[in-house]
Design a protein around this motif. Structure first.
Motif, mmCIF file in Angstrom:
data_model
loop_
_atom_site.group_PDB
_atom_site.id
_atom_site.type_symbol
_atom_site.label_atom_id
_atom_site.label_comp_id
_atom_site.label_asym_id
_atom_site.label_seq_id
_atom_site.Cartn_x
_atom_site.Cartn_y
_atom_site.Cartn_z
ATOM 1 N N LYS A 112 0.845 -1.194 0.000
ATOM 2 C CA LYS A 112 0.000 0.000 0.000
ATOM 3 C C LYS A 112 0.880 1.244 0.000
ATOM 4 O O LYS A 112 1.799 1.359 0.821
ATOM 5 C CB LYS A 112 -0.922 0.003 1.220
ATOM 6 N N GLN A 120 -2.374 5.621 -0.293
ATOM 7 C CA GLN A 120 -3.110 4.435 0.177
ATOM 8 C C GLN A 120 -3.530 3.511 -0.965
ATOM 9 O O GLN A 120 -4.316 2.596 -0.779
ATOM 10 C CB GLN A 120 -4.352 4.833 1.000
ATOM 11 N N LEU A 123 -3.290 0.482 -3.525
ATOM 12 C CA LEU A 123 -2.672 -0.830 -3.531
ATOM 13 C C LEU A 123 -1.950 -1.052 -4.853
ATOM 14 O O LEU A 123 -2.443 -0.662 -5.912
ATOM 15 C CB LEU A 123 -3.721 -1.927 -3.336
ATOM 16 N N GLU A 136 -7.472 -6.350 3.785
ATOM 17 C CA GLU A 136 -6.152 -6.739 4.288
ATOM 18 C C GLU A 136 -6.261 -7.842 5.338
ATOM 19 O O GLU A 136 -7.141 -7.828 6.190
ATOM 20 C CB GLU A 136 -5.416 -5.535 4.884
#
Length: 267
Positions: A44, A49, A51, A74
């Motif tokens: 991340k 933030q 992915l 997650e």
């Protein structure tokens, strides 16, 4: 009475279909995906933030072909099996070793590729030339809890002191060696190579000959056969068309892996 029984059976059948992960994916156009922090396969961005990583890219590519949106959730190495069984997600798209102990609890897709393990020590520590040298009293081996490496050392080492670290960070075992809290770190060859490239105070023992070669695959529930067949077909198409290598090579420090295993001949 007979009509009531038939109705009840029909209701159960309908509920079973409704709970099927593959049918739900196609009808709702989304799939719940467990992911585990493991650069460069999945990570991340600390600022955005977002992915990213080749596992994220591969599963996103597959789902895009059928107009399905991924919902990433997650999880951790030590808890992903329990999360899958509890239906927190429908697949774990991470660098999971498809081992025999894990296969007793979850079903794996066909292999994405094959990856071995490596051992790391401090530069100048010349005590270790083989795995037998590591498995000695007074030697402390660090490994991340719940990983394939953890399974390996528990199964293989009987004399060494094994320290299992409860974390998602695969570099934690190498940091333990770096700081002097352990003599040897056992981790997959990919994570090992990535870390020691920027930490010359550590050296790899088996960088050219990774041991315990195992398939890397994604985990599903046994009952979700249709979803697993869909994923197997997609992964096979990507393998023969070079798409898996294409995604993997976009990330640096990819480490050693093979697309086809080498089998040991029986004498």
């Amino acid at each position: 009475m007979a009509a009531a029984v038939i109705a009840a059976v029909g209701l159960v059948s309908t509920q079973a279909v409704a709970e099927d992960a593959f049918e739900r994916m196609l009808s709702e156009k989304t799939l719940r995906i467990g992911w585990i922090m493991s650069p460069p396969g999945s990570q991340k961005d600390p600022i955005t933030q977002e992915l990213k990583g080749y596992y994220i890219d591969i599963i996103s590519f597959v789902l895009k072909q059928v107009n399905v949106e991924p919902e990433f959730i997650e999880t951790q190495w030590s808890t992903f099996v329990a999360g899958l069984q509890a239906k927190q997600f429908d697949i774990v798209a991470a660098g999971t070793f498809a081992s025999i102990p894990r296969a007793a609890s979850v079903a794996f897709t066909s292999p994405i590729f094959y990856l071995g393990y490596d051992a790391t020590v401090r530069a100048g520590d010349d005590r270790f030339k083989s795995l037998d040298d590591i498995d000695q009293e007074g030697v402390t081996v660090a490994v991340v809890q719940g990983t394939g490496g953890h399974e390996f050392v528990k199964r293989t080492f009987s004399k060494a002191n094994i320290v299992a670290l409860s974390t998602n960070d695969l570099s934690s075992s190498l940091i333990a060696v770096q700081s002097g809290r352990a003599d040897v770190a056992v981790e997959d060859a990919w994570a090992t190579r990535r870390y020691i490239q920027t930490h010359p105070e550590l050296v790899s023992l088996f960088s050219n000959t990774p041991y315990n070669l195992q398939p890397i695959a994604w985990a599903t529930r046994y009952e979700d056969r249709d979803l697993r067949e869909f994923l197997n077909t997609a992964l096979e198409w990507m393998r023969i068309n070079g798409k898996i290598e294409e995604f993997v090579k976009q990330y640096p420090a990819s480490g050693r892996y093979v697309l086809s295993p080498t089998y040991h001949a029986v004498e």
